[in-house]
Design an enzyme around this catalytic site. Structure first.
Site, PDB file in Angstrom:
ATOM      1  N   GLU A 119     -94.961 -36.283  70.611  1.00 33.74           N
ATOM      2  CA  GLU A 119     -96.222 -35.536  70.574  1.00 33.74           C
ATOM      3  C   GLU A 119     -97.334 -36.406  71.101  1.00 33.74           C
ATOM      4  O   GLU A 119     -97.170 -37.626  71.261  1.00 33.74           O
ATOM      5  CB  GLU A 119     -96.526 -35.088  69.146  1.00 33.74           C
ATOM      6  N   HIS A 247    -107.844 -29.208  66.036  1.00 39.03           N
ATOM      7  CA  HIS A 247    -106.622 -29.103  66.830  1.00 39.03           C
ATOM      8  C   HIS A 247    -107.015 -28.483  68.155  1.00 39.03           C
ATOM      9  O   HIS A 247    -107.759 -27.504  68.188  1.00 39.03           O
ATOM     10  CB  HIS A 247    -105.580 -28.235  66.124  1.00 39.03           C
ATOM     11  N   ARG A 293    -105.704 -36.127  70.186  1.00 38.54           N
ATOM     12  CA  ARG A 293    -106.197 -34.751  70.102  1.00 38.54           C
ATOM     13  C   ARG A 293    -107.723 -34.617  70.174  1.00 38.54           C
ATOM     14  O   ARG A 293    -108.226 -33.603  70.663  1.00 38.54           O
ATOM     15  CB  ARG A 293    -105.627 -34.016  68.897  1.00 38.54           C
ATOM     16  N   HIS A 354    -108.740 -28.451  61.912  1.00 37.36           N
ATOM     17  CA  HIS A 354    -107.326 -28.597  61.585  1.00 37.36           C
ATOM     18  C   HIS A 354    -107.055 -29.518  60.398  1.00 37.36           C
ATOM     19  O   HIS A 354    -106.242 -29.212  59.539  1.00 37.36           O
ATOM     20  CB  HIS A 354    -106.622 -29.151  62.829  1.00 37.36           C
ATOM     21  N   ARG A 389    -106.496 -38.655  63.130  1.00 38.99           N
ATOM     22  CA  ARG A 389    -105.102 -38.682  62.686  1.00 38.99           C
ATOM     23  C   ARG A 389    -104.148 -38.556  63.864  1.00 38.99           C
ATOM     24  O   ARG A 389    -104.350 -37.726  64.764  1.00 38.99           O
ATOM     25  CB  ARG A 389    -104.886 -37.498  61.741  1.00 38.99           C
TER      26      ARG A 389
HETATM   27  C1  LIG Z   1    -100.843 -24.839  61.199  1.00 35.22           C
HETATM   28  C2  LIG Z   1    -100.642 -26.267  60.773  1.00 35.22           C
HETATM   29  C3  LIG Z   1     -99.685 -27.061  61.392  1.00 35.22           C
HETATM   30  C4  LIG Z   1     -99.481 -28.382  61.000  1.00 35.22           C
HETATM   31  N1  LIG Z   1     -98.489 -29.109  61.580  1.00 35.22           N
HETATM   32  C5  LIG Z   1     -98.216 -30.349  61.103  1.00 35.22           C
HETATM   33  C6  LIG Z   1     -97.098 -31.078  61.579  1.00 35.22           C
HETATM   34  O1  LIG Z   1     -96.349 -30.604  62.420  1.00 35.22           O
HETATM   35  N2  LIG Z   1     -96.865 -32.306  61.058  1.00 35.22           N
HETATM   36  C7  LIG Z   1     -97.675 -32.872  60.101  1.00 35.22           C
HETATM   37  O2  LIG Z   1     -97.416 -34.002  59.663  1.00 35.22           O
HETATM   38  N3  LIG Z   1     -98.745 -32.187  59.624  1.00 35.22           N
HETATM   39  C8  LIG Z   1     -99.023 -30.945  60.086  1.00 35.22           C
HETATM   40  N4  LIG Z   1    -100.087 -30.255  59.589  1.00 35.22           N
HETATM   41  C9  LIG Z   1    -100.894 -30.843  58.515  1.00 35.22           C
HETATM   42  C10 LIG Z   1    -100.105 -30.793  57.217  1.00 35.22           C
HETATM   43  O3  LIG Z   1     -99.443 -29.550  57.126  1.00 35.22           O
HETATM   44  C11 LIG Z   1    -101.004 -30.952  56.000  1.00 35.22           C
HETATM   45  O4  LIG Z   1    -101.901 -32.023  56.171  1.00 35.22           O
HETATM   46  C12 LIG Z   1    -100.141 -31.236  54.774  1.00 35.22           C
HETATM   47  O5  LIG Z   1     -99.168 -30.220  54.641  1.00 35.22           O
HETATM   48  C13 LIG Z   1    -100.994 -31.303  53.529  1.00 35.22           C
HETATM   49  O6  LIG Z   1    -100.134 -31.373  52.418  1.00 35.22           O
HETATM   50  P1  LIG Z   1    -100.751 -31.418  50.975  1.00 35.22           P
HETATM   51  O7  LIG Z   1     -99.615 -31.431  50.036  1.00 35.22           O
HETATM   52  O8  LIG Z   1    -101.755 -32.496  50.894  1.00 35.22           O
HETATM   53  O9  LIG Z   1    -101.581 -30.038  50.842  1.00 35.22           O
HETATM   54  P2  LIG Z   1    -101.095 -28.528  50.982  1.00 35.22           P
HETATM   55  O10 LIG Z   1     -99.754 -28.414  51.566  1.00 35.22           O
HETATM   56  O11 LIG Z   1    -102.177 -27.767  51.626  1.00 35.22           O
HETATM   57  O12 LIG Z   1    -100.984 -28.062  49.460  1.00 35.22           O
HETATM   58  C14 LIG Z   1    -102.142 -27.840  48.693  1.00 35.22           C
HETATM   59  C15 LIG Z   1    -101.742 -27.210  47.379  1.00 35.22           C
HETATM   60  O13 LIG Z   1    -102.863 -27.207  46.497  1.00 35.22           O
HETATM   61  C16 LIG Z   1    -103.014 -25.925  45.921  1.00 35.22           C
HETATM   62  N5  LIG Z   1    -104.418 -25.806  45.530  1.00 35.22           N
HETATM   63  C17 LIG Z   1    -105.527 -25.964  46.287  1.00 35.22           C
HETATM   64  N6  LIG Z   1    -106.632 -25.836  45.530  1.00 35.22           N
HETATM   65  C18 LIG Z   1    -106.207 -25.599  44.270  1.00 35.22           C
HETATM   66  C19 LIG Z   1    -106.871 -25.392  43.034  1.00 35.22           C
HETATM   67  N7  LIG Z   1    -108.207 -25.399  42.930  1.00 35.22           N
HETATM   68  N8  LIG Z   1    -106.117 -25.172  41.918  1.00 35.22           N
HETATM   69  C20 LIG Z   1    -104.773 -25.148  42.004  1.00 35.22           C
HETATM   70  N9  LIG Z   1    -104.094 -25.335  43.143  1.00 35.22           N
HETATM   71  C21 LIG Z   1    -104.806 -25.570  44.255  1.00 35.22           C
HETATM   72  C22 LIG Z   1    -102.514 -24.982  46.998  1.00 35.22           C
HETATM   73  O14 LIG Z   1    -102.207 -23.730  46.459  1.00 35.22           O
HETATM   74  C23 LIG Z   1    -101.293 -25.764  47.480  1.00 35.22           C
HETATM   75  O15 LIG Z   1    -100.229 -25.575  46.581  1.00 35.22           O
HETATM   76  C24 LIG Z   1    -100.298 -28.929  59.972  1.00 35.22           C
HETATM   77  C25 LIG Z   1    -101.263 -28.141  59.360  1.00 35.22           C
HETATM   78  C26 LIG Z   1    -101.448 -26.816  59.737  1.00 35.22           C
HETATM   79  C27 LIG Z   1    -102.475 -25.974  59.034  1.00 35.22           C
END
Ligand SMILES: Cc1cc2nc3c(=O)[nH]c(=O)nc-3n(C[C@H](O)[C@H](O)[C@H](O)COP(=O)(O)OP(=O)(O)OC[C@H]3O[C@@H](n4cnc5c(N)ncnc54)[C@H](O)[C@@H]3O)c2cc1C
Length: 523
Positions: A119, A247, A293, A354, A389
């Site tokens: 990538e 993004h 990016r 993003h 990032r």
């Molecule tokens: C379309 C897209 C494509 C991506 N592609 C990639 C990729 O290919 N590779 C990569 O490394 N990263 C990628 N990313 C980034 C990556 O997906 C995220 O940075 C990562 O998944 C974040 O993980 P997390 O566990 O921190 O948060 P999340 O996966 O967002 O989880 C957050 C959790 O918190 C909960 N939550 C939020 N607020 C509250 C609240 N007040 N009370 C209770 N629960 C709450 C939500 O319901 C969820 O369960 C992408 C992001 C997007 C949007």
């Protein structure tokens, strides 16, 4: 959650890859873990939508090379310790947790060899993927593992409203002489509007990012950054909030709601073209279409401005040497539903908010400046990403820091609490609860999103940011009043969190006159 209060060893707020990793690790060591998610479906999260993949180390690759790429993308203001930790743990944690434990069926190039994709910003092919639905597979397996894991209680439809902290929430005046500590959270049961008090020896903030505060975003609409707001109000330290990564390529179509065209598409040879059909990245970067990016995003923005167009074109069909349908089945299918055949024609794309590179400051174990509070995943800022990032490092960051935090919590035999639950203020409900008018809520969201997009977006100036700050402060005053008087509802709670985070971003951007990485000041 039947009772008004709940006591647990560990409260994990959020069950994306970061929260799920922390919860599993802590529970494996015998701790009682309560995991809450505001969504009615446990899998719903940013993790679910990750397409490109997760960084590991490919053949002929080394932690030092990965570290160099992360630091170059971050414009050299990354935290070297965090970069080293992630680079050195990448292969081992991906192997042991994702491949061996969760049995993620990563795509193979031959029956024996994993397929490592490339990538933008990466000097090697090192990204493992499950076709183009990596996040979905990972998230589904994590949720299944949580549901099976002894010691874990997973509650959907429960929204954290505020962190509980001492002395802030204590009725005991003596508490003011003690060091501030987080002891859990107030949690709203979405279905009933009742707020429960959850007491926890350790609390893990894993609420993900805030891309949905912007008008154009790749994030699901509920990624409003609640964790940043809660941590800020509890006086935990937040840093780098101005570094919002855009993004470069989300699908431009009237009916498409935040659909991302993965950077892996450019990794497989696709080229950006302006509306006149001319490639342009060679005029902006020596790395052309594989530039980091932020460079690509600004180049698209410039090109859109110069050609007076609301999109540019991403041409995979003319350049790909792969089987497009096989490599990008999800992108192919989704574009097809909007009448675009990516094997034959270019895809119209626009940049979209993003990823948030800043957040709640956390150390190598995920510990924040507030005792008892950990932050992991996108809500945290370990300094790993610096000013920007590198693609596909955030799933890995969630896995690494989630696991580390879970281990740290399990290793620490926390001192016995020096408070009694009866010393804590119960939730206060106003006597005349105002009904919620959705028209007002929708308009407030529109104001927040368009203000950030236009004044604190891809290209910023002092004037724009000053204007954003003034408008958002006025709006916050009104929303806060509404929140205090309204019937307790997830919509109002989210709005209050959203406006708080919008201001955190704006103030951080205003106070930093230096353009770096994802923060670009034109003045
Ligand atoms: C379309 C897209 C494509 C991506 N592609 C990639 C990729 O290919 N590779 C990569 O490394 N990263 C990628 N990313 C980034 C990556 O997906 C995220 O940075 C990562 O998944 C974040 O993980 P997390 O566990 O921190 O948060 P999340 O996966 O967002 O989880 C957050 C959790 O918190 C909960 N939550 C939020 N607020 C509250 C609240 N007040 N009370 C209770 N629960 C709450 C939500 O319901 C969820 O369960 C992408 C992001 C997007 C949007």
């Amino acid at each position: 959650m039947p009772a008004k209060t709940w006591e647990t060893d560990v409260l994990v707020i959020g069950c994306g890859i970061a929260g799920a990793s922390a919860a599993l690790e802590a529970a494996k060591s015998g701790m009682d873990v309560l995991v809450i998610t505001k969504n009615s479906r446990a899998e719903e999260s940013n993790t679910l939508y990750a397409q490109g993949g997760i960084v590991s180390l490919g053949p002929g690759d080394y932690p030092e090379l990965l570290a160099e790429d992360i630091t170059a993308a971050g414009d050299n203001i990354n935290n070297p310790e965090a970069v080293e930790l992630l680079s050195s743990e990448a292969r081992q944690l991906v192997d042991s947790i994702l491949i061996k434990e969760l049995r993620i069926p990563f795509t193979h190039s031959t029956p024996e060899r994993l397929d490592y994709a490339q990538e933008g910003g990466h000097s090697r092919r090192r990204i493992l993927h499950v076709k183009d639905t990596t996040g979905k597979t990972i998230e589904e397996r994590f949720v299944r593992a949580l549901q099976k894991q002894k010691g874990v209680t997973l509650l959907t439809g429960h929204t954290a409203v505020d962190l509980l902290s001492l002395p802030h929430h204590s009725k005991n005046p003596i508490a003011y002489y003690r060091k501030p500590v987080c002891i859990g959270a107030y949690v709203l049961e979405n279905a009933t509007g009742k707020v429960k008090t959850v007491f926890a020896r350790s609390t893990v903030m894993a609420t993900g990012g805030c891309g949905a505060l912007y008008l154009n975003t790749s994030n699901p609409r509920d990624a409003i950054g609640a964790g940043y707001a809660m941590a800020f109000r509890a006086a935990a330290r937040l840093i780098n909030m101005e570094y919002i990564q855009f993004h470069p390529t989300s699908l431009f179509h009237r009916d498409a709601d935040s659909f991302l065209i993965s950077e892996a598409v450019r990794g497989e040879g696709a080229r950006l073209k302006n509306r006149d059909g001319r490639t342009f990245m060679e005029r902006y970067s020596g790395r052309r279409d594989l530039a980091p990016r932020d460079e690509v995003t600004r180049a698209i923005y410039e090109e859109m401005t110069q050609t007076n167009s609301s999109y540019v074109l991403l041409d995979l069909a003319s350049y790909a040497r792969i089987d497009i349908k096989k490599r990008f089945p999800n992108i192919y299918r989704t574009c097809k539903t909007y009448g675009i055949d990516i094997t034959r024609e270019p895809i119209p794309v626009v940049p979209a908010a993003h990823y948030c590179c800043g957040g709640v400051q956390a150390d190598l174990w995920g510990r924040t400046s507030l005792d008892g509070l950990y932050a992991v995943g996108e809500v945290s800022c370990t300094g790993l990403h610096g000013a920007n990032r590198l693609a596909s490092t955030s799933l890995l960051e969630g896995l690494v820091w989630g696991t580390k935090a879970g281990r740290h919590i399990a290793q620490q035999m926390l001192a016995k609490r020096s408070y009694r639950p009866s010393e804590i203020h119960p939730w206060y409900y106003p006597s005349n609860e105002e009904e919620i008018d959705p028209a007002l809520v929708n308009q407030d969201w529109l104001s927040i999103r368009s203000t950030l997009w236009n004044y604190a977006g891809i290209i910023r100036t002092g004037k724009r940011l000053e204007r954003a700050k003034a408008d958002l402060e006025y709006l916050q005053h009104r929303i806060e009043k509404f929140y205090r008087e309204a019937h307790m509802d997830q919509a109002v709670v989210s709005l209050r969190q959203g406006i708080q985070v919008a201001l955190l971003i704006t103030r951080a951007a205003l106070s930093n006159p230096v353009s770096r990485g994802a923060h670009y000041r034109k003045d």
